[in-house]
Every structure is written in structure tokens, then in C-alpha cells.
Scaffold this motif. Structure first.
Motif, PDB file in Angstrom:
ATOM      1  N   GLN A 234     -53.239 -31.177   4.887  1.00 32.93           N
ATOM      2  CA  GLN A 234     -51.808 -31.303   5.458  1.00 32.93           C
ATOM      3  C   GLN A 234     -50.884 -32.281   4.568  1.00 32.93           C
ATOM      4  OE1 GLN A 234     -51.897 -32.783   9.567  1.00 32.93           O
ATOM      5  NE2 GLN A 234     -49.846 -32.719   9.928  1.00 32.93           N
TER       6      GLN A 234
ATOM      7  N   SER B 200     -55.878 -30.468  13.433  1.00 34.81           N
ATOM      8  CA  SER B 200     -56.947 -30.721  12.232  1.00 34.81           C
ATOM      9  C   SER B 200     -58.184 -31.004  12.306  1.00 34.81           C
ATOM     10  CB  SER B 200     -55.965 -32.024  11.535  1.00 34.81           C
ATOM     11  OG  SER B 200     -54.661 -31.916  11.231  1.00 34.81           O
TER      12      SER B 200
ATOM     13  N   ASP C 278     -53.959 -26.407   6.479  1.00 31.66           N
ATOM     14  CA  ASP C 278     -53.580 -27.297   7.499  1.00 31.66           C
ATOM     15  C   ASP C 278     -52.088 -27.667   7.310  1.00 31.66           C
ATOM     16  OD1 ASP C 278     -53.424 -29.119   9.392  1.00 31.66           O
ATOM     17  OD2 ASP C 278     -54.874 -30.635   8.593  1.00 31.66           O
ATOM     18  N   GLU C 279     -51.253 -27.207   8.270  1.00 32.14           N
ATOM     19  CA  GLU C 279     -49.945 -27.105   8.292  1.00 32.14           C
ATOM     20  C   GLU C 279     -49.315 -26.961   6.812  1.00 32.14           C
ATOM     21  OE1 GLU C 279     -47.894 -29.410  11.168  1.00 32.14           O
ATOM     22  OE2 GLU C 279     -49.795 -29.456  12.189  1.00 32.14           O
TER      23      GLU C 279
HETATM   24 MG    MG Z   1     -52.743 -32.085  11.711  1.00 35.69          MG
END
Ligand code: MG
Ligand code: ATP
Lengths: 267, 248
Positions: A105, A61, A183-184
Motif C-alpha cells: 500500500q 490489508s 494492496d491499494e
Molecule cells: Mg490497507
């Protein structure tokens, strides 16, 4: 591991290897005594989907927040679309960020606003001259892109995790970005929803002709979306290449990561 | 100990940033207006209730002591002094701290830990101005209004008690009440409340903005906001009273 074929076949021919859109050189970042990134170099090319794999807490991140200018590296250079981030003033940075879509995320939908207001937010903030009709059309378009037209008047708390991710992605698409940072995107989602999100990522890439950085520790996602994969471990990139190239490696850290995830997915 | 001074310096910078950004355009008019409304509406009913009861009960309790000297006719002016000078600003501030301060801490804290603040930043919006400046402005400006309102409601409570026990009329009561109250008292009420409101806004925003990851951080931010602002309000009250009495 279950093999899930994506609807969207990757078109590698579209990648322009002479045209990097993101360049990182020797990026270092520490928080207090904690050295998170220790000299990261990276090029992302036009039209490419680059996947960054790595365990939790390895600084994935942090890495994309540095690309978006949300965090400053302690050392090293970041240039995005030919502009060096740390040389930009507020105005120029805003203009550049309008071309970067950031899917967070945690989805990062504004709790206090409806889905419609969430989607309008980046638009009215960046283009203050737009009329009501243009805004409504743009909102309808991105909701259609992510297949959630019916959610327009809901609030974020009424959405499921996968729907939140989609709305988060729609919110970035509304400015028609050239670069997408995810992000993810599949973290915390069930396998079927994850596959839908993977498809959405590929679909977005083809429809909007974006270059993307996809951060994940989900191997299915990496395989489905990535043209190239880099592996982040202990603050450096261990290895890069296509999915198969990376996991053919004998490096114990990569083998360990791969086997552990296989084990988890089998349980 | 070193960490304590680093924290103080951090808060000082936070406040300095507020004063820098509050004057620089673009202004977030709409959001500031929203927050004025939020802060006002959120605490209006409880302030009305508390103000009235405080006035009523305080008058009733003071009555017996004054009655010993046969001085119950002093009640209106005594209550005016107690309510306008001390009770209204202090009680209002404590209510806002509990009601609004905790809300600000939790709201900004959860926006911090779920990356909404960063999402704003990538959407060409200065989150400090949008979230922090608007909220601090709102608490600072609305606290005096609410304190004045509570002063009025508290006096109405006092009036009801006096009406039940003595012969009086609304005009007669307020004429007596304001004999001892000067323009300076009203001015100080406003000033004091603005200081308390500012304290509440800063405490809530600072703790929310610096909430660390996870939902635990959000709860802690809300809680710390209330505790710290109440503590500071009492200290500020002592300082202000001391200073004002020197000049009175
Ligand atoms: Mg992360
Ligand atoms: N703003 C910050 N202040 C202090 N430490 C931070 C900050 N941001 C990240 N860190 C630390 O840096 C390290 C890497 O964080 P990061 O969020 O990048 O991990 P990640 O690879 O994204 O992990 P995950 O898969 O859990 O999201 C962590 O140890 C984290 O505690």
C-alpha cells in the motif's frame, strides 16, 4: 462516474477454473478485542484478476498479508500454489514467497537505497549465484516493463507517488512471480495516474501470466482490472461476481458503498 | 501496571531474540560493516569536540581548588581518573544516545510504518537480523572505541590547559597522568561502554520495530529511544560504579 476504457481487454478465456492458486478456508483474525476477519473463504484461479473491495479498516490489508504469510490467521487454512502456508519451514516459505509478488500500500521502497539497489535486493537475496551482467539485465528489463528506465539512479525520495508504485511493482516482477498481490495500487494517485497503474496491472498479468489479488476501494480500478470482484464488509465477504453483478445487489451495505463513492467522485 | 510488565517481558523477548539470531548463520556481514561505519562516522566530530572541551574546562575548573593546597601538580593524574573512569564513557554514551539512538529509532520506525520491514520479509531476508542485529552489534562494539577515543581527546584537552599554566611536556604529562590509572580502569571503560552501546542499540531498535502506524509513531519512536536509553545509562552507571568500588 467517469468511464475509462483500459487499453488491455481482459482475456477471460485464460482463466483456469479448475486450478485454484490461492485457497482460503474459514479465516479468522483478531487483534486483541477487535475481530477483523470472521470466517473468510476465497478461491483465486490461475490467470484470474480478483478484486477485493471494501471500506477502510475492514481488514483488506490484513487479508493479503495473511495470503503472503506475513500475518498468521487465528483460525483457518491458507494454501498458496498448492502448499499450506502454516506447514512450511522458513526455507520453504522463502521459496514460495519468491513466487509471490507483493505491491505494498505504501510502496515500501527502501529509503536508504537507490532505485537500482531496491530492484536488485530481492534478486540477490533469492539467487545468490547471479553474475553482474544477469542482474543488470534483469533490472533493465523490469524498469522497461514499468516504463521508468530513466529513474534507475534516483532515490525513492525523488520519485512521485505513481512512480514509487511502479518501482514497487517492478521490484516484485524481477523474480517473475506467478501470483501478484496489490494492496491499494491506486490509493492516493490522481485519476490519470490511476488509469496508468490499472493498465500496468493488466499488462503485467498478460506478459507474466500471473494470477492477481487486487485490493482497492477505487471502483474504476475494480472495473478496469477485475475479472471477479468480492466485497469485504464486517469481516466477511458480502457478495461476489463480476463488477456489474456485485453492484446490481440490493444489499444496503453495497448500495451505500457504491453511492458514497459515486458522490465523492462527482465532487 | 499489568501493561508495564507485559512491556518488560516483550523487551526481554526482543533481547533474547537478538542473542539467538546473532549466532545463527547466514550472517549479514556487509550490513554489519555498514552500521559500524555509520555509528562511528556519525558521532566522531561531536565526540572529538566535546571530549576536548570537557578535558580543557574540567581541568581549568579543578585548578583553583587544587591551587589552594598547592597541589596543581596532581592535576594530570586527577584528570586521568575523572576522564577515564567517569567522564569519557558517560559523555560518549549520552552523545551516541542522542545522535545515533534517535536515528536508529526513526529509521527503523519509518521502515516499519511504511511496510519496508514486511517488504524485506517477502524478499527472503530476515529483517530482524538485517536491521536489528546489525545495529545492536554496531552500537555495542563502537561505543567502547569511541569512549577510548574520547578519553584520549579529553586528556589532550587537559594537557593543553596544563601546558598553558605550568611547564610540562607531552610525555611528562602522560607519565604523571597514568600513575593512578591501571589496566583495570581501561578494561572497565570498555566493558561499561559496551553495556551502554548495547542499551542504546536495543532501545532504538525496539522502539522503532514496535512503532505504530503513522508518522507520529516514528517521531515518538525516535524520542522514546533517546529518553529511555539516557535514563537506563544513568542507572547502569550507578550500578557499575557501586559494584566496581566493592572490588577495587
Ligand atoms: Mg490497507
Ligand atoms: N498489526 C496490527 N496490530 C493491531 N491492529 C491491526 C494490525 N494490523 C491491522 N490492524 C487493525 O485491523 C483493522 C484492519 O486493518 P487493515 O490495515 O487490514 O485495513 P484496510 O482494510 O487495509 O484499510 P485501509 O483501506 O485503510 O488500508 C484496522 O482496524 C487496524 O487498526
Amino acid at each position: 462516474m467517469t468511464q475509462v476504457e483500459s487499453k488491455y481487454k481482459k482475456l477471460h478465456a485464460q482463466i483456469d477454473r479448475n486450478n485454484p492458486v490461492i485457497t482460503l478456508r474459514d479465516i479468522h483474525k483478531a487483534f486483541g478485542a477487535l475481530q477483523v476477519l470472521k470466517g473468510v473463504d476465497l478461491d483465486v484461479y490461475k490467470g484470474e484478476n480478483l478484486v477485493v473491495l471494501g471500506r477502510s479498516g475492514t481488514g483488506k490489508s490484513v487479508l493479503i498479508k495473511i495470503i503472503a504469510g506475513l500475518l498468521k490467521p487465528d483460525r483457518g487454512q491458507v494454501s498458496v500454489l498448492g502448499q499450506e502456508i502454516d506447514k512450511l519451514d522458513t526455507r520453504e516459505l522463502q521459496a514460495l514467497r519468491a513466487k509471490i509478488g507483493f505491491s505494498f500500500q505504501s510502496s515500501a521502497l527502501y529509503d536508504g537505497m537507490s532505485v537500482r539497489a531496491n530492484l536488485e535486493f530481492p534478486l540477490v537475496r533469492n539467487k545468490r549465484h547471479l553474475g553482474r551482467k544477469e542482474i543488470d539485465d534483469a533490472v533493465a528489463q523490469v524498469l522497461d516493463d514499468v516504463g521508468l528506465s530513466q529513474a534507475i539512479d534516483q532515490t525513492p525520495s525523488q520519485l512521485s507517488g505513481g512512480q514509487k508504485k511502479r518501482i514497487g511493482i517492478a521490484r516484485t516482477l524481477i523474480l517473475q512471480p506467478e501470483i501478484m498481490l496489490y494492496d491499494e495500487p491506486t490509493a492516493g494517485l490522481d485519476p490519470l495516474t490511476s488509469v496508468e497503474i490499472n493498465d500496468l496491472i493488466n499488462e503485467v498479468q498478460q506478459r507474466y501470466n500471473t494470477s492477481s489479488v487486487i485490493i482497492t476501494h477505487d471502483l474504476t480500478c475494480a472495473r478496469a482490472t477485475g475479472d471477479r470482484i468480492v466485497m469485504l464488509s464486517e469481516g466477511c465477504f458480502l457478495r461476489q461476481g463480476t463488477f456489474d453483478e456485485v453492484f446490481e445487489s440490493d444489499d444496503p451495505r453495497i448500495r451505500n458503498f457504491y453511492n458514497t463513492i459515486l458522490l465523492i467522485n462527482h465532487e | 501496571m499489568k501493561a508495564f510488565f507485559i512491556r518488560i517481558y516483550d523487551i526481554y523477548q526482543f533481547i533474547a531474540r537478538f542473542f539467538r539470531e546473532v549466532f545463527i548463520p547466514p550472517y549479514e556481514y556487509k550490513e554489519v560493516f555498514n552500521q559500524f561505519f555509520e555509528v562511528g562516522i556519525r558521532s566522531l566530530s561531536i565526540i572529538s569536540l566535546t571530549g576536548f572541551i570537557t578535558g580543557l574546562v574540567f581541568t581549568q575548573q579543578s585548578r583553583s581548588s587544587l591551587a589552594e593546597f598547592g597541589a596543581t601538580s596532581w592535576l594530570p593524574s586527577l584528570m586521568a581518573i575523572a576522564i577515564i573512569r567517569a567522564l569519557a564513557p558517560l559523555v560518549t554514551a549520552l552523545i551516541i544516545a542522542g545522535k545515533v539512538g534517535s536515528n536508529i529509532g526513526a529509521e527503523i520506525g519509518s521502515m516499519k510504518v511504511t511496510e519496508q520491514i514486511e517488504a524485506m520479509e517477502v524478499s527472503s531476508t530476515n529483517p530482524f537480523k538485517f536491521l536489528v542485529v546489525s545495529r545492536i552489534l554496531a552500537t555495542t562494539c563502537i561505543a567502547p572505541v569511541l569512549a577510548a577515543y574520547m578519553g584520549f581527546i579529553g586528556m589532550m584537552g587537559a594537557f593543553v590547559n596544563v601546558l598553558r599554566n605550568e611547564q610540562t611536556s607531552l610525555t611528562a604529562f602522560f607519565e604523571q597522568a597514568f600513575i593512578k590509572i591501571s589496566f583495570l580502569d581501561v578494561y572497565i571503560l570498555v566493558l561499561k561502554s559496551a553495556v551502554y552501546g548495547f542499551t542504546i542499540g536495543v532501545a532504538g531498535c525496539y522502539n522503532g520495530y514496535n512503532a505504530d502506524h503513522g508518522t507520529v509513531g516514528v517521531g515518538r519512536a525516535a524520542n522514546t529511544s533517546v529518553v529511555v536509553s539516557m535514563f537506563l545509562i544513568f542507572i547502569e552507571e550507578m550500578i557499575i560504579v557501586t559494584v566496581v568500588n566493592k572490588f577495587r
